[in-house]
Scaffold this motif. Structure first.
Motif, short mmCIF file in Angstrom:
data_model
loop_
_atom_site.label_atom_id
_atom_site.label_comp_id
_atom_site.label_asym_id
_atom_site.label_seq_id
_atom_site.Cartn_x
_atom_site.Cartn_y
_atom_site.Cartn_z
N ARG A 14 0.84 -1.21 0.00
CA ARG A 14 0.00 0.00 0.00
C ARG A 14 0.88 1.25 0.00
O ARG A 14 0.65 2.20 -0.74
N PHE A 15 1.90 1.24 0.85
CA PHE A 15 2.83 2.37 0.94
C PHE A 15 3.56 2.57 -0.39
O PHE A 15 3.62 3.69 -0.91
N LEU A 16 4.09 1.47 -0.95
CA LEU A 16 4.85 1.56 -2.20
C LEU A 16 3.97 2.00 -3.37
O LEU A 16 4.43 2.74 -4.24
N ALA A 17 2.71 1.56 -3.38
CA ALA A 17 1.81 1.96 -4.46
C ALA A 17 1.54 3.46 -4.41
O ALA A 17 1.53 4.15 -5.44
N ARG A 18 1.35 4.00 -3.21
CA ARG A 18 1.12 5.44 -3.06
C ARG A 18 2.37 6.22 -3.46
O ARG A 18 2.28 7.27 -4.09
N LYS A 19 3.53 5.69 -3.10
CA LYS A 19 4.78 6.34 -3.46
C LYS A 19 4.95 6.36 -4.98
O LYS A 19 5.33 7.36 -5.57
N GLU A 20 4.63 5.24 -5.62
CA GLU A 20 4.72 5.13 -7.07
C GLU A 20 3.74 6.08 -7.76
O GLU A 20 4.05 6.69 -8.78
N LEU A 21 2.55 6.23 -7.18
CA LEU A 21 1.55 7.16 -7.71
C LEU A 21 2.08 8.59 -7.65
O LEU A 21 1.95 9.35 -8.61
N CYS A 22 2.70 8.95 -6.53
CA CYS A 22 3.29 10.29 -6.40
C CYS A 22 4.39 10.50 -7.43
O CYS A 22 4.48 11.59 -8.03
N ASP A 23 5.22 9.48 -7.66
CA ASP A 23 6.28 9.59 -8.67
C ASP A 23 5.68 9.83 -10.05
O ASP A 23 6.16 10.66 -10.81
N ALA A 24 4.62 9.08 -10.36
CA ALA A 24 3.98 9.22 -11.67
C ALA A 24 3.37 10.60 -11.84
O ALA A 24 3.47 11.22 -12.91
N LEU A 25 2.74 11.12 -10.78
CA LEU A 25 2.15 12.46 -10.86
C LEU A 25 3.24 13.53 -11.01
O LEU A 25 3.05 14.51 -11.74
N ASP A 26 4.37 13.33 -10.34
CA ASP A 26 5.51 14.25 -10.49
C ASP A 26 5.99 14.28 -11.94
O ASP A 26 6.26 15.34 -12.49
N GLU A 27 6.11 13.10 -12.54
CA GLU A 27 6.57 13.01 -13.93
C GLU A 27 5.62 13.76 -14.86
O GLU A 27 6.05 14.48 -15.75
N ILE A 28 4.33 13.58 -14.63
CA ILE A 28 3.34 14.25 -15.47
C ILE A 28 3.44 15.76 -15.29
O ILE A 28 3.44 16.52 -16.26
N ARG A 29 3.53 16.20 -14.03
CA ARG A 29 3.59 17.63 -13.74
C ARG A 29 4.83 18.29 -14.31
O ARG A 29 4.78 19.38 -14.85
N LEU A 30 5.97 17.62 -14.14
CA LEU A 30 7.23 18.22 -14.59
C LEU A 30 7.54 17.92 -16.05
O LEU A 30 8.47 18.48 -16.61
#
Length: 134
Positions: free
Chosen positions: A69-85
């Protein structure tokens, strides 16, 4: 077990990115792959979907549901960062590099490589001592 500091850091990062728990759809899926009977009988694989962006993340890195659960949320944040940047992820860059390495060479490239080998072979033949006939 995830330390409270790491959990707090993740929650802070999610807040910065504007990810709210209410916007996440979370499901637990039956695990598969290596890990034996334990992984095949428990629903430890975590599926996360961020509804506003439509991003879907599946995480089965560990046998522990909480860690997944923790790793999935972390991965989601990484993906959103990539999209944003607007930058390509390391994982995607590595996959692209491997794809390029495995790609078949063009006919012209092969011919050029063979021609270079012939030239090198001729150079080496000229290095031989003049008295020998091998």
């Amino acid at each position: 077990m995830i330390s409270p500091e790491k959990q707090a850091a993740l929650e802070e990062r999610m807040a910065k990115l504007g990810v709210v728990e209410a916007e996440l759809v979370e499901k637990f899926i039956l695990g598969s792959g290596a890990g034996g009977q334990k992984i095949n009988k428990t629903h430890s694989c975590v599926y996360l979907k961020h509804e506003p962006t439509g991003l879907e993340i599946k995480c089965q890195a560990s046998r522990s549901r909480e860690l997944n659960r923790f790793l999935a949320r972390k991965e989601l944040c990484d993906a959103l960062d990539e999209i944003r940047l607007g930058r390509a992820s390391k994982r995607r860059q590595e996959a692209e590099k491997i794809r390029r390495q495995k790609r078949r060479r063009s006919r012209r490239s092969k011919q050029r490589s063979i021609q270079d080998k012939r030239i090198l072979s001729q150079k080496k033949n000229l290095r031989r001592s003049p008295g020998r006939d091998d």
